[in-house]
Design an enzyme around this catalytic site. Sequence first.
Site, PDB file in Angstrom:
ATOM      1  N   HIS A   1       0.835  -1.213   0.000  1.00  0.00           N
ATOM      2  CA  HIS A   1       0.000   0.000   0.000  1.00  0.00           C
ATOM      3  C   HIS A   1       0.864   1.254   0.000  1.00  0.00           C
ATOM      4  O   HIS A   1       1.980   1.277   0.542  1.00  0.00           O
ATOM      5  CB  HIS A   1      -0.981   0.000   1.174  1.00  0.00           C
ATOM      6  CG  HIS A   1      -0.358  -0.030   2.541  1.00  0.00           C
ATOM      7  ND1 HIS A   1       0.088   1.103   3.181  1.00  0.00           N
ATOM      8  CD2 HIS A   1      -0.131  -1.065   3.392  1.00  0.00           C
ATOM      9  CE1 HIS A   1       0.556   0.774   4.372  1.00  0.00           C
ATOM     10  NE2 HIS A   1       0.445  -0.527   4.531  1.00  0.00           N
TER      11      HIS A   1
ATOM     12  N   ASP B   1      -0.235   4.341   1.138  1.00  0.00           N
ATOM     13  CA  ASP B   1      -0.593   5.329   2.147  1.00  0.00           C
ATOM     14  C   ASP B   1       0.113   5.078   3.469  1.00  0.00           C
ATOM     15  O   ASP B   1       0.639   3.996   3.729  1.00  0.00           O
ATOM     16  CB  ASP B   1      -2.102   5.383   2.343  1.00  0.00           C
ATOM     17  CG  ASP B   1      -2.697   4.052   2.803  1.00  0.00           C
ATOM     18  OD1 ASP B   1      -2.229   2.996   2.345  1.00  0.00           O
ATOM     19  OD2 ASP B   1      -3.633   4.070   3.636  1.00  0.00           O
TER      20      ASP B   1
ATOM     21  N   ASP C   1       6.249   1.014   7.476  1.00  0.00           N
ATOM     22  CA  ASP C   1       4.887   0.691   7.049  1.00  0.00           C
ATOM     23  C   ASP C   1       4.392   1.697   6.015  1.00  0.00           C
ATOM     24  O   ASP C   1       3.684   2.625   6.353  1.00  0.00           O
ATOM     25  CB  ASP C   1       3.974   0.666   8.271  1.00  0.00           C
ATOM     26  CG  ASP C   1       2.616   0.040   8.008  1.00  0.00           C
ATOM     27  OD1 ASP C   1       2.457  -0.583   6.948  1.00  0.00           O
ATOM     28  OD2 ASP C   1       1.725   0.181   8.850  1.00  0.00           O
TER      29      ASP C   1
ATOM     30  N   GLU D   1      -5.154   1.847   2.799  1.00  0.00           N
ATOM     31  CA  GLU D   1      -5.040   0.640   3.623  1.00  0.00           C
ATOM     32  C   GLU D   1      -5.135   0.964   5.102  1.00  0.00           C
ATOM     33  O   GLU D   1      -5.589   0.135   5.893  1.00  0.00           O
ATOM     34  CB  GLU D   1      -3.701  -0.060   3.330  1.00  0.00           C
ATOM     35  CG  GLU D   1      -3.587  -1.464   3.925  1.00  0.00           C
ATOM     36  CD  GLU D   1      -3.056  -1.497   5.341  1.00  0.00           C
ATOM     37  OE1 GLU D   1      -3.133  -2.567   5.970  1.00  0.00           O
ATOM     38  OE2 GLU D   1      -2.551  -0.464   5.850  1.00  0.00           O
ATOM     39  N   GLU D   2      -4.713   2.185   5.488  1.00  0.00           N
ATOM     40  CA  GLU D   2      -4.609   2.528   6.901  1.00  0.00           C
ATOM     41  C   GLU D   2      -5.901   3.089   7.496  1.00  0.00           C
ATOM     42  O   GLU D   2      -5.889   3.631   8.599  1.00  0.00           O
ATOM     43  CB  GLU D   2      -3.476   3.556   7.107  1.00  0.00           C
ATOM     44  CG  GLU D   2      -2.095   3.068   6.706  1.00  0.00           C
ATOM     45  CD  GLU D   2      -1.521   2.022   7.643  1.00  0.00           C
ATOM     46  OE1 GLU D   2      -2.257   1.568   8.542  1.00  0.00           O
ATOM     47  OE2 GLU D   2      -0.340   1.668   7.480  1.00  0.00           O
TER      48      GLU D   2
ATOM     49  N   GLU E   1       4.241  -6.157   3.659  1.00  0.00           N
ATOM     50  CA  GLU E   1       4.130  -5.525   4.970  1.00  0.00           C
ATOM     51  C   GLU E   1       5.405  -5.790   5.768  1.00  0.00           C
ATOM     52  O   GLU E   1       6.114  -6.767   5.533  1.00  0.00           O
ATOM     53  CB  GLU E   1       2.921  -6.102   5.720  1.00  0.00           C
ATOM     54  CG  GLU E   1       1.570  -5.642   5.204  1.00  0.00           C
ATOM     55  CD  GLU E   1       1.178  -4.266   5.717  1.00  0.00           C
ATOM     56  OE1 GLU E   1       1.962  -3.662   6.476  1.00  0.00           O
ATOM     57  OE2 GLU E   1       0.083  -3.793   5.360  1.00  0.00           O
TER      58      GLU E   1
ATOM     59  N   HIS F   1       3.767   2.900  12.646  1.00  0.00           N
ATOM     60  CA  HIS F   1       2.895   3.932  13.193  1.00  0.00           C
ATOM     61  C   HIS F   1       3.526   4.683  14.367  1.00  0.00           C
ATOM     62  O   HIS F   1       2.887   5.571  14.936  1.00  0.00           O
ATOM     63  CB  HIS F   1       1.526   3.379  13.628  1.00  0.00           C
ATOM     64  CG  HIS F   1       0.770   2.702  12.543  1.00  0.00           C
ATOM     65  ND1 HIS F   1      -0.520   2.232  12.715  1.00  0.00           N
ATOM     66  CD2 HIS F   1       1.090   2.399  11.263  1.00  0.00           C
ATOM     67  CE1 HIS F   1      -0.947   1.663  11.602  1.00  0.00           C
ATOM     68  NE2 HIS F   1       0.036   1.750  10.701  1.00  0.00           N
TER      69      HIS F   1
END
Length: 365
Positions: free
Chosen positions: A71, A73, A99, A129-130, A158, A341
């Site tokens: 992903h 984003d 990530d 995705e987030e 991932e 994150h």
Amino acid sequence: MASIDLTAPVEHLAARLIDIPSVSGGEHAIADAVEAALRAQAPHLAVTRDGDAIIARTETGAAERVIIAGHLDTVPIKNNVPSRWDDDGATLWGRGATDMKAGVAVMLSLAAQLTAPTRDITWVLYDHEEVEESKNGLGRLARKHAELLRADFAVLCEPTSGVIEGGCNGTLRAEVRTGGVAAHSARAWKGVNAIHGAAPLLAALAAYEAEQHEVDGLTYREGLNAVLVRGGIATNVIPDECVVTINYRFSPRWSLEEAKDRFKGFVAGAGLSDWSLEFTDLSGAARPGLDAPLAASFAAAVAATGVDAPRAKQGWTDVARFAALGIPAVNYGPGDPELAHTDNEHCPVSDIHACRAGLEAWLTH
């Protein structure tokens, strides 16, 4: 428009991607840059754009086709863009370093290089995705371009610290409401406090002991936690409603319906006197998928790089979406998933190189 050099060293490509902000809902600039780079620098690929998601496919006529996905984003930026180098260039720091822009850099670097892979490749780079499942770009692609996502196996890049992580836990969220009777707080005995009424549920959650389940040789740890509590309308009013939002992370031992039943049974047994329940988010788990022939060949290629044996993915990832499409899938990418994150998100350059080497070996032999 931002530009990307797909022939740059892969760690510098990752840094360039970090420097293009792409918080969920704001992926347009990075999607433009990726699309332009693939069309100009990888003419061997057939490129399809849908919103801010991109599918790029080789068409060699090979007997097998695999998907490599990631992903574009990130979660919101917090003083961690632009990128920077730490440890004399051995560590890349910045939002998305783990990530998962390092993983996307691995994908793009290989997509440009591998003009004649031993099996056809579908590179999938997607948006949203987030955020909530309903916005997920991979889900949208599956609905609108199912024919482009047919494959025998998938790898989701991932962060896994370069170790294959099989399957994933499922996740559901639900709101449990407890009722009461409003009254002036000076005459509290005239009402029924809904927040107090939620106490047995909170006590049951605090006492919960996480279950662990072995599925196809990998061990998954479950989790059941209150993540939000709201109630009351003013500081002098006895609240007549309290809402506890609970997140249940369940192993692939259970189907989604079984997980819902287990959750409802837990709440019913908590001793609440006046309550209701509404599920607000539901995503199934995925079994490891390591028994597929292509998974075995991939595991062998990764093992040759000297990393640990496959382990269970403890979070939820889009391998569950591939599993729902009937495509065995695993997680494999650079970066420590525990740093995803965080404000201090960073990725060892050695991880980026190792993952690129593992995928390249598998896709060319």
